[in-house]
Design a protein around this motif. Structure first.
Motif, PDB file in Angstrom:
ATOM      1  N   GLY A  60      54.254  24.421  27.324  1.00 55.13           N
ATOM      2  CA  GLY A  60      55.048  24.239  28.531  1.00 55.13           C
ATOM      3  C   GLY A  60      55.171  25.463  29.404  1.00 55.13           C
ATOM      4  N   ALA A  61      54.554  26.583  29.004  1.00 56.14           N
ATOM      5  CA  ALA A  61      54.660  27.820  29.788  1.00 56.14           C
ATOM      6  C   ALA A  61      53.412  28.080  30.614  1.00 56.14           C
ATOM      7  N   GLY A  62      52.462  27.132  30.607  1.00 57.18           N
ATOM      8  CA  GLY A  62      51.221  27.347  31.348  1.00 57.18           C
ATOM      9  C   GLY A  62      50.321  28.360  30.704  1.00 57.18           C
ATOM     10  N   LEU A  63      50.410  28.477  29.382  1.00 58.94           N
ATOM     11  CA  LEU A  63      49.633  29.462  28.639  1.00 58.94           C
ATOM     12  C   LEU A  63      48.739  28.769  27.621  1.00 58.94           C
ATOM     13  N   ARG A  64      47.542  29.300  27.429  1.00 61.23           N
ATOM     14  CA  ARG A  64      46.579  28.751  26.483  1.00 61.23           C
ATOM     15  C   ARG A  64      46.267  29.806  25.429  1.00 61.23           C
TER      16      ARG A  64
ATOM     17  N   GLU B  85      46.296  33.092  27.477  1.00 62.91           N
ATOM     18  CA  GLU B  85      45.797  33.207  28.849  1.00 62.91           C
ATOM     19  C   GLU B  85      46.617  32.305  29.758  1.00 62.91           C
ATOM     20  N   ARG B  86      46.987  32.843  30.927  1.00 59.76           N
ATOM     21  CA  ARG B  86      47.682  32.006  31.898  1.00 59.76           C
ATOM     22  C   ARG B  86      46.654  31.137  32.639  1.00 59.76           C
ATOM     23  N   ILE B  87      46.855  29.819  32.554  1.00 57.17           N
ATOM     24  CA  ILE B  87      45.885  28.894  33.138  1.00 57.17           C
ATOM     25  C   ILE B  87      46.408  28.225  34.397  1.00 57.17           C
ATOM     26  N   ARG B  88      47.658  28.381  34.730  1.00 55.76           N
ATOM     27  CA  ARG B  88      48.202  27.794  35.975  1.00 55.76           C
ATOM     28  C   ARG B  88      49.458  28.537  36.392  1.00 55.76           C
TER      29      ARG B  88
ATOM     30  N   THR C  61      52.540  36.941  35.117  1.00 58.67           N
ATOM     31  CA  THR C  61      51.138  37.168  34.770  1.00 58.67           C
ATOM     32  C   THR C  61      50.222  36.512  35.784  1.00 58.67           C
ATOM     33  N   LEU C  62      49.180  37.221  36.169  1.00 55.50           N
ATOM     34  CA  LEU C  62      48.184  36.646  37.065  1.00 55.50           C
ATOM     35  C   LEU C  62      47.481  35.468  36.397  1.00 55.50           C
ATOM     36  N   VAL C  63      47.107  34.464  37.173  1.00 61.51           N
ATOM     37  CA  VAL C  63      46.294  33.375  36.635  1.00 61.51           C
ATOM     38  C   VAL C  63      44.990  33.984  36.111  1.00 61.51           C
ATOM     39  N   GLY C  64      44.645  33.644  34.883  1.00 63.12           N
ATOM     40  CA  GLY C  64      43.501  34.248  34.227  1.00 63.12           C
ATOM     41  C   GLY C  64      43.844  35.503  33.453  1.00 63.12           C
ATOM     42  N   GLY C  65      45.071  36.003  33.645  1.00 60.92           N
ATOM     43  CA  GLY C  65      45.530  37.164  32.888  1.00 60.92           C
ATOM     44  C   GLY C  65      46.075  36.758  31.531  1.00 60.92           C
TER      45      GLY C  65
END
Length: 276
Positions: A198-202, A273-276, A145-149
């Protein structure tokens, strides 16, 4: 599918038992998914696409996309779509619909082949209820996933809100001591949200959607449910004929006067949302 009065036992519906003879979806069960079962989740797909305003600016990757109906609906909105599907028969059915669908590892989608490296929306609509390592699956989805996606995860709602729960219990009872997965394991409060850690998701939203399971007759209901893969361990342990017979018995409370079958169900989804 023509409606027909459905009475009697499995002996009157040999296809339902015969198609369970081999483990995994197989050609017969893969087509049963495409022709009978996949439409049951259309309300879920549409609710997610409406909420995220999927359109020409969206690139969608469907993980475990099966025969690709969710991707077709996104494509109809103008989105760029692609998918991953581990089962060859389902993958070919999706490709027959002119969809770009590659192979994938069952638990780690990042090891599969996809047409591009990252997408603005990655969906996991069907894989989680039967996944051996759902956390690993979600981490792989985040990596695509794109960052922000966004990543969308879906699972069954609470069993008390799903009339199919009693029918799905056949899979548990007939699986013996095999590794059958509880389809409602992620239905408890926070079950899907915990996978984001832990997956970089919010977390960015969630919802519940009514997805009735409606079939023209009892035979179609048995074939459709067996095509989900949730009964594979039961079929392997107890045999296809016995599982099909018990499925028919469990479905009788949901028979309508004309012979059709209908069960009210709720599915839950989480948007992250992917944040990193």
């Amino acid at each position: 599918m023509a409606s027909a009065q459905a009475t009697g036992t499995t002996a009157q519906h040999p296809r339902a038992a015969d198609r369970t003879a081999t483990h995994g979806p197989g050609p017969g069960r893969a087509r049963d998914w495409a022709e009978i079962q996949e439409r049951m989740l259309v309300p879920l797909y549409e609710a997610v696409y409406d909420r995220l305003e999927v359109g020409p600016a969206t690139s969608v990757l469907g993980l475990g996309c099966r025969s690709g109906l969710a991707l077709l609906l996104a494509s109809g909105r103008g989105a760029q779509v692609a998918g991953q599907e581990p089962h060859a028969e389902l993958r070919q059915l999706a490709r027959d619909r002119r969809l770009r669908v590659g192979a994938a590892d069952r638990t780690s989608p990042a090891t599969g082949d996809v047409p591009r490296t990252a997408y603005s929306l990655v969906t996991v609509f069907e894989q989680l209820p039967g996944a051996a390592e759902p956390g690993r699956l979600v981490a792989g989805a985040a990596g695509l996933t794109l960052v922000g996606g966004h990543v969308v995860l879906a699972a069954w709602g609470p069993p008390e809100r799903c009339e199919s729960a009693a029918v799905l219990d056949v899979a548990r009872r007939r699986a013996g001591r095999t590794t059958a997965r509880d389809p409602f394991a992620l239905s408890s409060p926070g079950g899907l949200e915990d996978l984001l850690l832990g997956a970089g998701l919010r977390p960015a939203g969630s919802g519940r959607v009514s997805c009735p399971f409606a079939y023209a007759d009892l035979d179609s209901a048995v074939r459709g449910l067996l095509s989900t893969g949730l009964y594979d361990a039961a079929v392997e342990f107890s045999g296809g004929s016995l599982v099909a017979k018990e499925l028919e018995e469990a479905l009788h409370p949901y028979l309508l006067p004309g012979g059709a079958v209908r069960m009210a169900n709720v599915f839950r989804y989480v948007i992250a949302e992917r944040i990193r």
